[in-house]
Design an enzyme around this catalytic site. Sequence first.
Site, PDB file in Angstrom:
ATOM      1  N   SER A 125      -9.919  -0.615   6.981  1.00  0.00           N
ATOM      2  CA  SER A 125      -9.003  -0.552   5.670  1.00  0.00           C
ATOM      3  C   SER A 125      -8.766  -1.698   5.117  1.00  0.00           C
ATOM      4  O   SER A 125      -8.638  -1.579   3.700  1.00  0.00           O
ATOM      5  CB  SER A 125      -8.135   0.932   6.358  1.00  0.00           C
ATOM      6  OG  SER A 125      -9.245   1.909   5.884  1.00  0.00           O
ATOM      7  N   LYS A 149       0.934  -0.904   0.554  1.00  0.00           N
ATOM      8  CA  LYS A 149       0.092   0.176  -0.126  1.00  0.00           C
ATOM      9  C   LYS A 149       0.615   0.958   0.080  1.00  0.00           C
ATOM     10  O   LYS A 149       2.049   1.596   0.871  1.00  0.00           O
ATOM     11  CB  LYS A 149      -0.694  -0.313   1.515  1.00  0.00           C
ATOM     12  CG  LYS A 149      -2.247   0.956   1.518  1.00  0.00           C
ATOM     13  CD  LYS A 149      -2.726   0.810   2.757  1.00  0.00           C
ATOM     14  CE  LYS A 149      -4.318   1.897   2.301  1.00  0.00           C
ATOM     15  NZ  LYS A 149      -4.945   1.963   3.659  1.00  0.00           N
ATOM     16  N   SER A 163      -9.879   1.985   3.185  1.00  0.00           N
ATOM     17  CA  SER A 163      -8.633   2.752   1.869  1.00  0.00           C
ATOM     18  C   SER A 163      -7.307   2.141   1.618  1.00  0.00           C
ATOM     19  O   SER A 163      -6.899   1.649   1.008  1.00  0.00           O
ATOM     20  CB  SER A 163      -7.895   3.555   3.411  1.00  0.00           C
ATOM     21  OG  SER A 163      -7.030   3.007   4.242  1.00  0.00           O
TER      22      SER A 163
END
Lengths: 442, 442
Positions: free
Chosen positions: B183, B84, B159
């Site tokens: 997330s 990420k 996210s």
Amino acid sequence: MPLSPGPFTGRTITSLAQDLREGRTTAVELVEQALAAIAERDPALGAFVTVDADGALAAARRADAELGTGTYRGPLHGVPVGVKDLFMVAGLPATMGSRHFAGYVADTDAESVTRLRRAGAVVVGKTTTHEFAYGPTGDRSANGASRNPWDPERMSGGSSGGSAAAVAAGLVPLALGTDTGGSVRIPAALCGIAGFKPGYGAISAEGVFPLARSFDHVGVLAGDEQDCLLAYRCLASAQLREDAGPARVAWLDPSELFDGDPRVVDAVRAVAESRLARSGLEEVRLRAGLGEEFRETYTVIQSCEAAAVHVARMAQAPELFDPELLERLRTAAEIPGWRYVAAVAARSRLVEAAATLFERHDVLALPTVPITAPLLQQRETQVDGRTVAVRPALLSMTSLWNVLGLPALTVPAGTVDGLPVGLQLVCRPGRELRLFEAAGMA
Amino acid sequence: MPLSPGPFTGRTITSLAQDLREGRTTAVELVEQALAAIAERDPALGAFVTVDADGALAAARRADAELGTGTYRGPLHGVPVGVKDLFMVAGLPATMGSRHFAGYVADTDAESVTRLRRAGAVVVGKTTTHEFAYGPTGDRSANGASRNPWDPERMSGGSSGGSAAAVAAGLVPLALGTDTGGSVRIPAALCGIAGFKPGYGAISAEGVFPLARSFDHVGVLAGDEQDCLLAYRCLASAQLREDAGPARVAWLDPSELFDGDPRVVDAVRAVAESRLARSGLEEVRLRAGLGEEFRETYTVIQSCEAAAVHVARMAQAPELFDPELLERLRTAAEIPGWRYVAAVAARSRLVEAAATLFERHDVLALPTVPITAPLLQQRETQVDGRTVAVRPALLSMTSLWNVLGLPALTVPAGTVDGLPVGLQLVCRPGRELRLFEAAGMA
């Protein structure tokens, strides 16, 4: 000097304990002396909000009976004490200095009160606190201001103002206080006695009404530092650590913290030099900007936590607050949460920065308060030709040690203009004996 | 089903590791497959923001060379992973999904990336994060939305949306994510893969850009729970504890948390019943009002901490934020500090209240998300004839486990309307193996 001596003026707890053990006095006699002095002098001082004559006499009789049968609880056995009206004492009103708690009676003892009783101390009453302990002036309380025994037109300081006035006037030899930004040390210094707040959490705050939990400390006020130590040994949860070798003491230049009265700073420094060092005190300094970081961190954390304690009361019965306090709480309630988060992070950095101050020294010395006691209700004062806000001045040299959670002691350091000033000594947690050792140097 | 399988669809890390050790494939071959699939499919998915072909091929060659000389680092040796874009990876851009960090290149690896590399994993690139990880929808990022491989017009969730889309599309078998309110788990559930966040602090967050430090967790996304466990063993700071006896699993009635899509809740419950219990699942309930307490506590702490992270950028260059994010941050920055203080106190009470949930059970089962993936940019959706706000719906069953800091795993639980739904399993810290054991029951 205080206007007139009280029954405990100049008598240490050690000497009282000797008198009690050797039969020269009794606990009942000491309580009667305290009660008589309170009845005579307290109307002019406002040190006490509640006097528990019956409870105190009953406890004194029990203490005497134990002494008579050879049960000795230690140096506080039979000694009268005052307890700030922020502590719960079973069966006694606990007002927190506020009309919100008019008529409230506590049903259990605070942990520190339990410990005092277990040590044989006799609670004679509750002492005036600035309303909800939220103020270093000691002159706003539902039961009226506590006044400075050296000049009753002047403030005692606060928030443990009643405890300081009671000890300074010789009404009791010992009192409990709380200290969130200086609330034990400020009134002790302004009233010319000793006051000690240990490291964060070293005395339990259970059963004590909160001001700002991150900074709330329980502390003691007494005539000299040895009496503070003696009381602290009864109240502390942990054993005190003995260190070898003499304490290394440094003067902490206070100019980064506040531009105070130079006569006060000089007087305190002279006492520090003469008491603590035969060949001059080494000096340490805070780096520029650190004073402001401490103030911001203290103010934000203290304000947000205090507002959290009171927000429901502010909504439900705002008229029961003192107007000054209500205004301060409303300002506090508006501080945004991100500033609290930032202050908590800043606090960790300040703890690291402060660690360097103790790299080469055990004890730091500085003034407790850089001005003398202002008049009651005075919010601005003249210092060296300048106008200075009273509240920030009072807190300027004490609140940073609450941010850091460090043990701090104030001892009398003479007078300026006939009003007492205090020498403050600070150390790392667990090294409290260093402070008392340093204070006793001569 | 995802529109089309990728090179890693249906291949577990264990099988890849066997193929690598037994010479049926090479790390370079796996990286080349990943790179080719990304080149072909990622334009429609937006899973990757940065692809490091050269770095990945070089790392793969080193991994192959080590395998060739008998150095075996474990089951991740030679396995391609996505990271990420909130993690620092030395030499690669780290944008946090924001124009504020356009051009920023990290100079060191996050601790978790170091651990992945030490285990032999090959970083192929950085995956799309919702801007600053501040949103569960995954559709606002400086590099564009990540899209759901099951329907690219729908959101991946966020996210860690890029990590979920990359694994779900079979572009990589494993990806790192972060989880502050769900997330990792939300996009894993919406994209039909497994996602795991361990207990608070169990994987170091060092080198990861913060959202809200009290709740930020590092987690992993993979095709199934066993691959999550395998990655977790490489990333965890502590040894995992083995428990004796079968895991005691209960269904946590989710109605107190959110009034979701009953078809989703029923589908997940049916899977839980069939997978986890031969003779019916016991059921536990949250007491009335607890859902609202969790939401308030989560929202206040997360908002204040997020605002503290961004307040300087909000003042200096507000125009660089996505407008929706800026508006959310401005609202967050206005929450008063006393509410943060109250929320921190409430959190302690919630931790105590939640402990009772685990008195008779090791693992709680509930839906991960009580709706299926909404359309991109959709902020309200129809559920069972009602209009529901998307963001609260997405977070409703995950964020409480961040408040509590408990380990939580999501595994695929079939589809509703052709879109994936997830079964969430939760346990106490240190009991993570219970989760994986429960997930593997059949």
